[in-house]
Write a protein that holds these residues in place. Structure first.
Motif, PDB file in Angstrom:
ATOM      1  N   ILE A  24      -2.394  -1.064  -3.295  1.00 49.16           N
ATOM      2  CA  ILE A  24      -3.318   0.052  -3.093  1.00 49.16           C
ATOM      3  C   ILE A  24      -2.496   1.305  -3.339  1.00 49.16           C
ATOM      4  O   ILE A  24      -1.484   1.531  -2.682  1.00 49.16           O
ATOM      5  CB  ILE A  24      -3.922   0.042  -1.677  1.00 49.16           C
ATOM      6  CG1 ILE A  24      -4.671  -1.272  -1.462  1.00 49.16           C
ATOM      7  CG2 ILE A  24      -4.831   1.253  -1.486  1.00 49.16           C
ATOM      8  CD1 ILE A  24      -5.109  -1.503  -0.035  1.00 49.16           C
ATOM      9  N   GLN A  25      -2.928   2.099  -4.315  1.00 48.96           N
ATOM     10  CA  GLN A  25      -2.112   3.229  -4.750  1.00 48.96           C
ATOM     11  C   GLN A  25      -2.912   4.520  -4.786  1.00 48.96           C
ATOM     12  O   GLN A  25      -4.036   4.558  -5.275  1.00 48.96           O
ATOM     13  CB  GLN A  25      -1.541   2.939  -6.147  1.00 48.96           C
ATOM     14  CG  GLN A  25      -0.813   4.070  -6.800  1.00 48.96           C
ATOM     15  CD  GLN A  25       0.404   4.542  -6.029  1.00 48.96           C
ATOM     16  OE1 GLN A  25       0.904   3.863  -5.151  1.00 48.96           O
ATOM     17  NE2 GLN A  25       0.888   5.720  -6.341  1.00 48.96           N
ATOM     18  N   ASN A  26      -2.313   5.585  -4.266  1.00 41.97           N
ATOM     19  CA  ASN A  26      -2.856   6.928  -4.424  1.00 41.97           C
ATOM     20  C   ASN A  26      -2.512   7.357  -5.848  1.00 41.97           C
ATOM     21  O   ASN A  26      -1.357   7.651  -6.150  1.00 41.97           O
ATOM     22  CB  ASN A  26      -2.225   7.869  -3.403  1.00 41.97           C
ATOM     23  CG  ASN A  26      -2.679   9.307  -3.569  1.00 41.97           C
ATOM     24  OD1 ASN A  26      -3.301   9.674  -4.552  1.00 41.97           O
ATOM     25  ND2 ASN A  26      -2.361  10.124  -2.591  1.00 41.97           N
TER      26      ASN A  26
ATOM     27  N   SER B 292      -7.637  -2.804 -12.257  1.00 43.67           N
ATOM     28  CA  SER B 292      -7.677  -1.794 -11.209  1.00 43.67           C
ATOM     29  C   SER B 292      -9.124  -1.421 -10.921  1.00 43.67           C
ATOM     30  O   SER B 292      -9.989  -1.532 -11.793  1.00 43.67           O
ATOM     31  CB  SER B 292      -6.881  -0.557 -11.618  1.00 43.67           C
ATOM     32  OG  SER B 292      -7.448   0.044 -12.764  1.00 43.67           O
ATOM     33  N   ALA B 293      -9.355  -1.014  -9.693  1.00 48.75           N
ATOM     34  CA  ALA B 293     -10.689  -0.569  -9.281  1.00 48.75           C
ATOM     35  C   ALA B 293     -10.526   0.632  -8.369  1.00 48.75           C
ATOM     36  O   ALA B 293      -9.674   0.629  -7.466  1.00 48.75           O
ATOM     37  CB  ALA B 293     -11.429  -1.686  -8.559  1.00 48.75           C
ATOM     38  N   ALA B 294     -11.300   1.656  -8.609  1.00 47.96           N
ATOM     39  CA  ALA B 294     -11.237   2.863  -7.796  1.00 47.96           C
ATOM     40  C   ALA B 294     -11.792   2.601  -6.396  1.00 47.96           C
ATOM     41  O   ALA B 294     -12.735   1.829  -6.225  1.00 47.96           O
ATOM     42  CB  ALA B 294     -12.028   3.981  -8.456  1.00 47.96           C
TER      43      ALA B 294
ATOM     44  N   ALA C   9       0.845  -1.192   0.000  1.00 44.65           N
ATOM     45  CA  ALA C   9       0.000   0.000   0.000  1.00 44.65           C
ATOM     46  C   ALA C   9       0.882   1.244   0.000  1.00 44.65           C
ATOM     47  O   ALA C   9       1.799   1.364   0.813  1.00 44.65           O
ATOM     48  CB  ALA C   9      -0.922   0.008   1.221  1.00 44.65           C
ATOM     49  N   ASP C  10       0.600   2.124  -0.960  1.00 46.43           N
ATOM     50  CA  ASP C  10       1.293   3.410  -1.032  1.00 46.43           C
ATOM     51  C   ASP C  10       2.811   3.217  -1.065  1.00 46.43           C
ATOM     52  O   ASP C  10       3.542   3.833  -0.299  1.00 46.43           O
ATOM     53  CB  ASP C  10       0.853   4.284   0.148  1.00 46.43           C
ATOM     54  CG  ASP C  10       0.865   5.765  -0.200  1.00 46.43           C
ATOM     55  OD1 ASP C  10       0.908   6.092  -1.398  1.00 46.43           O
ATOM     56  OD2 ASP C  10       0.855   6.585   0.720  1.00 46.43           O
TER      57      ASP C  10
ATOM     58  N   VAL D 265      -7.209   0.050  -6.218  1.00 43.82           N
ATOM     59  CA  VAL D 265      -6.659  -1.257  -5.860  1.00 43.82           C
ATOM     60  C   VAL D 265      -6.239  -1.905  -7.164  1.00 43.82           C
ATOM     61  O   VAL D 265      -7.037  -1.989  -8.105  1.00 43.82           O
ATOM     62  CB  VAL D 265      -7.715  -2.122  -5.140  1.00 43.82           C
ATOM     63  CG1 VAL D 265      -7.174  -3.523  -4.887  1.00 43.82           C
ATOM     64  CG2 VAL D 265      -8.142  -1.467  -3.838  1.00 43.82           C
ATOM     65  N   TRP D 266      -4.979  -2.334  -7.225  1.00 41.01           N
ATOM     66  CA  TRP D 266      -4.440  -2.977  -8.416  1.00 41.01           C
ATOM     67  C   TRP D 266      -4.237  -4.450  -8.138  1.00 41.01           C
ATOM     68  O   TRP D 266      -3.677  -4.828  -7.115  1.00 41.01           O
ATOM     69  CB  TRP D 266      -3.109  -2.362  -8.817  1.00 41.01           C
ATOM     70  CG  TRP D 266      -3.165  -0.918  -9.233  1.00 41.01           C
ATOM     71  CD1 TRP D 266      -4.263  -0.113  -9.298  1.00 41.01           C
ATOM     72  CD2 TRP D 266      -2.065  -0.112  -9.613  1.00 41.01           C
ATOM     73  NE1 TRP D 266      -3.922   1.139  -9.710  1.00 41.01           N
ATOM     74  CE2 TRP D 266      -2.555   1.169  -9.909  1.00 41.01           C
ATOM     75  CE3 TRP D 266      -0.702  -0.346  -9.731  1.00 41.01           C
ATOM     76  CZ2 TRP D 266      -1.741   2.207 -10.324  1.00 41.01           C
ATOM     77  CZ3 TRP D 266       0.108   0.697 -10.145  1.00 41.01           C
ATOM     78  CH2 TRP D 266      -0.407   1.954 -10.443  1.00 41.01           C
ATOM     79  N   ASP D 267      -4.674  -5.276  -9.064  1.00 42.69           N
ATOM     80  CA  ASP D 267      -4.478  -6.726  -8.986  1.00 42.69           C
ATOM     81  C   ASP D 267      -3.473  -7.096 -10.075  1.00 42.69           C
ATOM     82  O   ASP D 267      -3.748  -6.959 -11.263  1.00 42.69           O
ATOM     83  CB  ASP D 267      -5.816  -7.430  -9.218  1.00 42.69           C
ATOM     84  CG  ASP D 267      -5.748  -8.937  -9.053  1.00 42.69           C
ATOM     85  OD1 ASP D 267      -4.638  -9.498  -8.915  1.00 42.69           O
ATOM     86  OD2 ASP D 267      -6.816  -9.564  -9.077  1.00 42.69           O
ATOM     87  N   LEU D 268      -2.291  -7.532  -9.664  1.00 42.28           N
ATOM     88  CA  LEU D 268      -1.215  -7.892 -10.588  1.00 42.28           C
ATOM     89  C   LEU D 268      -1.013  -9.396 -10.536  1.00 42.28           C
ATOM     90  O   LEU D 268      -0.897  -9.971  -9.459  1.00 42.28           O
ATOM     91  CB  LEU D 268       0.105  -7.225 -10.187  1.00 42.28           C
ATOM     92  CG  LEU D 268       0.083  -5.751  -9.814  1.00 42.28           C
ATOM     93  CD1 LEU D 268       1.469  -5.311  -9.386  1.00 42.28           C
ATOM     94  CD2 LEU D 268      -0.413  -4.924 -10.965  1.00 42.28           C
TER      95      LEU D 268
END
Length: 97
Positions: free
Chosen positions: A35-37, A59-61, A9-10, A83-86
Protein backbone atom coordinates in the motif's frame (compact mmCIF):
# COMPACT_ATOMS: atom_id res chain seq x y z
CA UNK A 1 12.18 -18.21 5.69
CA UNK A 2 9.58 -17.82 2.97
CA UNK A 3 5.99 -16.86 3.63
CA UNK A 4 2.90 -17.22 1.46
CA UNK A 5 2.31 -13.45 1.26
CA UNK A 6 4.37 -10.41 2.21
CA UNK A 7 2.48 -7.22 3.09
CA UNK A 8 3.93 -3.73 3.38
CA UNK A 9 2.44 -0.29 3.81
CA UNK A 10 4.12 3.06 3.23
CA UNK A 11 7.59 1.49 3.06
CA UNK A 12 8.98 3.30 0.01
CA UNK A 13 11.10 6.22 1.19
CA UNK A 14 14.77 6.00 0.26
CA UNK A 15 15.53 5.51 -3.46
CA UNK A 16 19.08 4.32 -2.73
CA UNK A 17 17.53 1.38 -0.80
CA UNK A 18 14.97 0.33 -3.45
CA UNK A 19 17.13 -2.46 -4.86
CA UNK A 20 17.72 -3.92 -1.38
CA UNK A 21 14.00 -3.61 -0.57
CA UNK A 22 13.06 -5.46 -3.77
CA UNK A 23 15.60 -8.21 -3.03
CA UNK A 24 14.20 -8.60 0.49
CA UNK A 25 10.63 -8.83 -0.80
CA UNK A 26 11.62 -11.45 -3.40
CA UNK A 27 13.49 -13.52 -0.81
CA UNK A 28 10.48 -13.41 1.51
CA UNK A 29 7.65 -14.44 -0.78
CA UNK A 30 6.58 -15.06 -4.36
CA UNK A 31 3.77 -12.53 -3.80
CA UNK A 32 3.59 -9.16 -2.06
CA UNK A 33 0.86 -6.61 -1.48
CA UNK A 34 2.05 -3.03 -0.96
CA UNK A 35 0.00 0.00 0.00
CA UNK A 36 1.74 3.13 -1.22
CA UNK A 37 1.13 6.86 -0.98
CA UNK A 38 1.72 7.65 -4.64
CA UNK A 39 2.27 11.36 -3.89
CA UNK A 40 5.53 10.42 -2.16
CA UNK A 41 8.80 11.09 -3.97
CA UNK A 42 10.40 7.96 -5.40
CA UNK A 43 7.11 6.18 -6.10
CA UNK A 44 7.52 6.17 -9.89
CA UNK A 45 11.10 4.92 -9.59
CA UNK A 46 10.02 2.00 -7.39
CA UNK A 47 7.00 1.29 -9.63
CA UNK A 48 9.39 0.98 -12.61
CA UNK A 49 11.58 -1.43 -10.62
CA UNK A 50 8.50 -3.50 -9.75
CA UNK A 51 7.44 -3.67 -13.39
CA UNK A 52 10.95 -4.81 -14.36
CA UNK A 53 11.25 -7.41 -11.58
CA UNK A 54 7.75 -8.84 -11.30
CA UNK A 55 6.11 -11.43 -13.50
CA UNK A 56 2.84 -9.68 -12.57
CA UNK A 57 2.27 -6.10 -11.41
CA UNK A 58 -1.10 -4.49 -10.91
CA UNK A 59 -2.30 -1.47 -8.99
CA UNK A 60 -5.63 -0.11 -7.83
CA UNK A 61 -6.35 3.33 -6.43
CA UNK A 62 -7.65 3.61 -2.88
CA UNK A 63 -9.52 6.75 -1.90
CA UNK A 64 -8.87 7.95 1.63
CA UNK A 65 -11.97 10.17 1.30
CA UNK A 66 -14.13 7.32 2.45
CA UNK A 67 -12.12 7.20 5.69
CA UNK A 68 -11.14 10.81 6.34
CA UNK A 69 -10.93 13.46 3.62
CA UNK A 70 -8.45 15.49 5.66
CA UNK A 71 -6.00 12.57 6.11
CA UNK A 72 -2.60 14.17 5.34
CA UNK A 73 0.49 12.36 4.16
CA UNK A 74 3.60 12.89 6.26
CA UNK A 75 5.00 15.19 3.54
CA UNK A 76 2.03 17.53 4.07
CA UNK A 77 0.05 16.58 0.95
CA UNK A 78 -3.26 14.82 1.06
CA UNK A 79 -2.53 11.13 0.59
CA UNK A 80 -3.30 9.35 -2.66
CA UNK A 81 -2.91 5.66 -2.14
CA UNK A 82 -2.67 2.61 -4.34
CA UNK A 83 -2.61 -1.08 -3.54
CA UNK A 84 0.08 -2.88 -5.52
CA UNK A 85 -0.01 -6.61 -6.19
CA UNK A 86 3.48 -7.94 -6.97
CA UNK A 87 4.10 -11.51 -8.07
CA UNK A 88 7.40 -13.11 -8.87
CA UNK A 89 7.89 -16.13 -11.08
CA UNK A 90 10.94 -17.33 -9.18
CA UNK A 91 11.16 -20.51 -11.24
CA UNK A 92 12.21 -18.55 -14.30
CA UNK A 93 14.21 -15.84 -12.53
CA UNK A 94 17.40 -16.14 -10.56
CA UNK A 95 16.85 -16.29 -6.82
CA UNK A 96 17.95 -13.20 -4.94
CA UNK A 97 21.05 -13.78 -2.86
Amino acid sequence: PRVALAIGADIIYEPHLFRALMDTIKRSSARAILIQNVARAGTEQFRALCKDECSHFSSAAVSMDEFDSSFPASDGTIGRYEVWDLRFDLGSQPQCT
